[in-house]
Structures are given as structure tokens and as C-alpha cells.
Design an enzyme around this catalytic site. Structure first.
Site, PDB file in Angstrom:
ATOM      1  CE1 TYR A 183      -4.596  -2.414   5.081  1.00 11.26           C
ATOM      2  CE2 TYR A 183      -3.635   0.564   4.325  1.00 11.26           C
ATOM      3  CZ  TYR A 183      -3.817  -1.273   4.354  1.00 11.26           C
ATOM      4  OH  TYR A 183      -3.921  -1.511   2.791  1.00 11.26           O
ATOM      5  CB  SER A 240      -0.705  -0.177   1.128  1.00 10.26           C
ATOM      6  OG  SER A 240      -1.515   0.968   2.034  1.00 10.26           O
TER       7      SER A 240
HETATM    8  C1  BGC Z   1      -5.787   1.237   1.963  1.00  5.87           C
HETATM    9  C2  BGC Z   1      -7.223   2.349   1.849  1.00  5.87           C
HETATM   10  C3  BGC Z   1      -7.122   4.352   1.378  1.00  5.87           C
HETATM   11  C4  BGC Z   1      -5.545   3.871   0.196  1.00  5.87           C
HETATM   12  C5  BGC Z   1      -4.947   5.258   0.316  1.00  5.87           C
HETATM   13  C6  BGC Z   1      -5.436   1.498   0.975  1.00  5.87           C
HETATM   14  O1  BGC Z   1      -3.857   1.384   1.584  1.00  5.87           O
HETATM   15  O2  BGC Z   1      -6.445   0.025   1.980  1.00  5.87           O
HETATM   16  O3  BGC Z   1      -8.207   2.125   2.753  1.00  5.87           O
HETATM   17  O4  BGC Z   1      -7.551   4.619   0.580  1.00  5.87           O
HETATM   18  O5  BGC Z   1      -4.573   3.423   1.239  1.00  5.87           O
HETATM   19  O6  BGC Z   1      -5.221   5.951   1.267  1.00  5.87           O
END
Ligand code: BGC
Length: 279
Positions: free
Chosen positions: A177, A164
Site C-alpha cells: 500500500y 494517502s
Molecule cells: C489507509 C488507512 C489508514 C490511514 C492512516 C490510509 O491511507 O487506507 O487504513 O488508517 O491511511 O494511517
């Protein structure tokens, strides 16, 4: 002359991954779903892993089979060692081997730091980070056993870690996260360093804001979408297929010399868009 979209569609039908066997975790929805179908379109046989909602997994299998390749759905929780071991050994039994692992399964359990429960922290780390480690470990055992088969691919195996933008962008209210994805970056790079001499390529894909169920509240009203677009220089929310194409090309021999890299698929979200006018 075709538009770039036409070109991309044409590229999606290239059998770049013909004869390869791919496992995509978390493949019954969102990015995983599009990726599993995308790999099938490129000629790979695909195992569609899911942990809940067998119906949607079977639907993905149907779409992949329609591309003329093999597919089946496999229920397993990637954070459970026994289930991951079982999933990879079944794949070797049924499809003969594994060439591509897309370690995609991931989730969010958001809360401010002081409200976050240990269970929320642990769940996200278990699935997003430990899950990738377990799947990569089991896939690698098979890559090492089998080695390079030049008619199939120049490498002995490919691992794509779904990360991400939050592997480098801190994210208040999502400490579990962001920590998991920061961990995925180091997991990916360390595995890449360790496994490259064995001709195994490990890379990451780091999506930005992609239109999937995980972040629905960030795009499903015009107000939310407008606010989100302030963070995306390219001016549109990403689609799962944007990520699927990146994964497929990264897994193919076209990018055989790409090792230990993260491909950001984020419309420029990591370019500090606030500085376009400020600073
Ligand atoms: C998340 C999303 C988020 C995106 C940008 C991703 O890794 O799961 O919820 O919108 O990152 O912030």
C-alpha cells in the site's frame, strides 16, 4: 454569525462545478461515495464507478440525482485497460465529455513483508497505481481533444489523484500500500508537469485516518480510536465529507492556479505528532 460547520454546509451547496462532468472511481463506498455526492451537490454531473456491489452504487446515484444533476453507475475494474477505455468512452457518449477525474479507487491487502504474497503485492499495485494511470490516460485524451471551454472551466480538465498520508509516511505491515501511494505521488507530479502546458491541472489529495470501511478496525472500538487519536493532532478521526470538500474545491476554478500539489486532509497526521513532546 454562522459556525464554521454552517459555513461549510453552505459552501457545499455552491454550484462551483455547474455544468462539469465528473468521473469518480470507487464511488460506491467510503471517500469515493462522499466525493461523488459532494461533486453532485456542487453542480457536477457524476459517473459513479464501482467494481462490486451495484446496489450501493445505485444508491449513490440516487443521492446525486436528488441534487438536480445527472448521474449513472458504471461497473469497471480500474486495473483493466479495456474496462477503463470503455468507461471513459461511454461517459463521452452519454454526458458529452469529462471535465474532472477523481482517481479514487483503492484497496489494502495487508501483511508483514515475509508473509506477503506476490498476489497481495500485485493486486494493490494494480488497483491503486496502475488503475490511476489508466484512468488518467483515458481522461487526458478527452481533455486534449476538447480543450478549454471557458464557459465551463478555465482549464481543459482536472485530475485529482486520491493518495494517502502514506505517500510520505512509511507503514510497516503495508509495504504494498505504501509503495503504491508513493508511486501515486510521482505519477501525479509527473503528469502535472507534462500536462500543465495543455491547461490540464493534476493534483493529489492525501487523506489521513478517515472513518471508512478500509480502516474500520482502527476506529470501531473506543480503545482503537484512542490509539489512533495519538497520531492525529487535531483530535478527531476524519469523515469522508472532509475529503469530499477538499476534492470539490481543488477541482473548481477557485484553485485554478494550483498545479501538481498534494492537499493533505489529515488533521495534522503528517506533522510528526510524536515530536510534540519528544525529540
Ligand atoms: C489507509 C488507512 C489508514 C490511514 C492512516 C490510509 O491511507 O487506507 O487504513 O488508517 O491511511 O494511517
Amino acid at each position: 454569525m454562522g459556525t464554521s460547520v454552517d459555513e461549510a454546509r453552505k459552501a457545499e451547496r455552491l454550484p462551483l462545478l455547474k455544468g462539469q462532468k465528473a468521473l469518480v472511481t470507487g464511488a460506491n463506498s467510503g471517500i469515493g461515495r462522499a466525493t461523488a455526492i459532494g461533486l453532485g451537490r456542487m453542480g457536477a454531473d457524476v459517473v459513479v464507478n464501482y467494481v462490486s456491489d451495484a446496489d450501493s452504487a445505485n444508491q449513490v446515484v440516487g443521492e446525486i440525482e436528488a441534487c438536480g444533476v445527472r448521474a449513472y453507475a458504471h461497473e469497471a475494474d480500474v486495473s483493466r485497460e479495456d474496462q477503463v477505455v470503455g468507461m471513459v468512452s461511454r461517459m463521452v457518449e452519454e454526458l458529452g465529455t469529462i471535465d474532472i477525474l477523481v482517481a479514487n479507487a483503492g484497496l489494502q491487502r495487508d501483511a508483514r513483508l515475509t508473509d506477503m504474497t506476490l498476489a497481495q503485492w500485485q493486486k494493490v499495485l494494480d488497483v491503486n497505481l496502475t488503475g490511476q494511470y489508466l484512468c488518467a490516460r483515458e481522461a487526458t485524451k478527452e481533455f486534449l481533444r476538447r480543450g478549454v471551454v471557458p464557459e465551463v472551466s478555465s482549464s481543459a480538465g482536472k485530475i485529482i489523484c486520491m493518495s494517502s498520508v502514506h505517500q510520505i509516511i512509511p507503514w510497516a505491515g503495508h509495504v504494498n500500500y505504501a509503495a503504491s501511494k508513493g508511486g501515486v505521488l510521482m505519477l501525479m507530479e509527473t503528469m502535472a508537469q507534462e500536462l500543465a502546458p495543455h491547461k490540464i491541472r493534476v493534483n493529489g489529495v492525501a487523506p489521513g485516518a478517515i472513518r471508512t470501511p478500509i480502516n474500520r478496525s482502527a476506529w470501531d472500538t473506543p480503545e482503537a480510536e484512542a490509539k489512533l487519536l495519538e497520531l492525529i493532532p487535531y483530535g478527531r478521526v476524519g469523515e469522508p465529507e472532509d475529503v469530499a470538500r477538499a476534492v470539490a474545491v481543488l477541482a473548481s476554478d477557485l484553485l485554478d492556479y494550483v498545479v501538481g500539489t498534494t492537499l493533505y486532509v489529515d488533521g495534522g497526521m503528517t506533522l510528526f505528532p510524536g515530536f510534540a513532546t519528544g525529540g
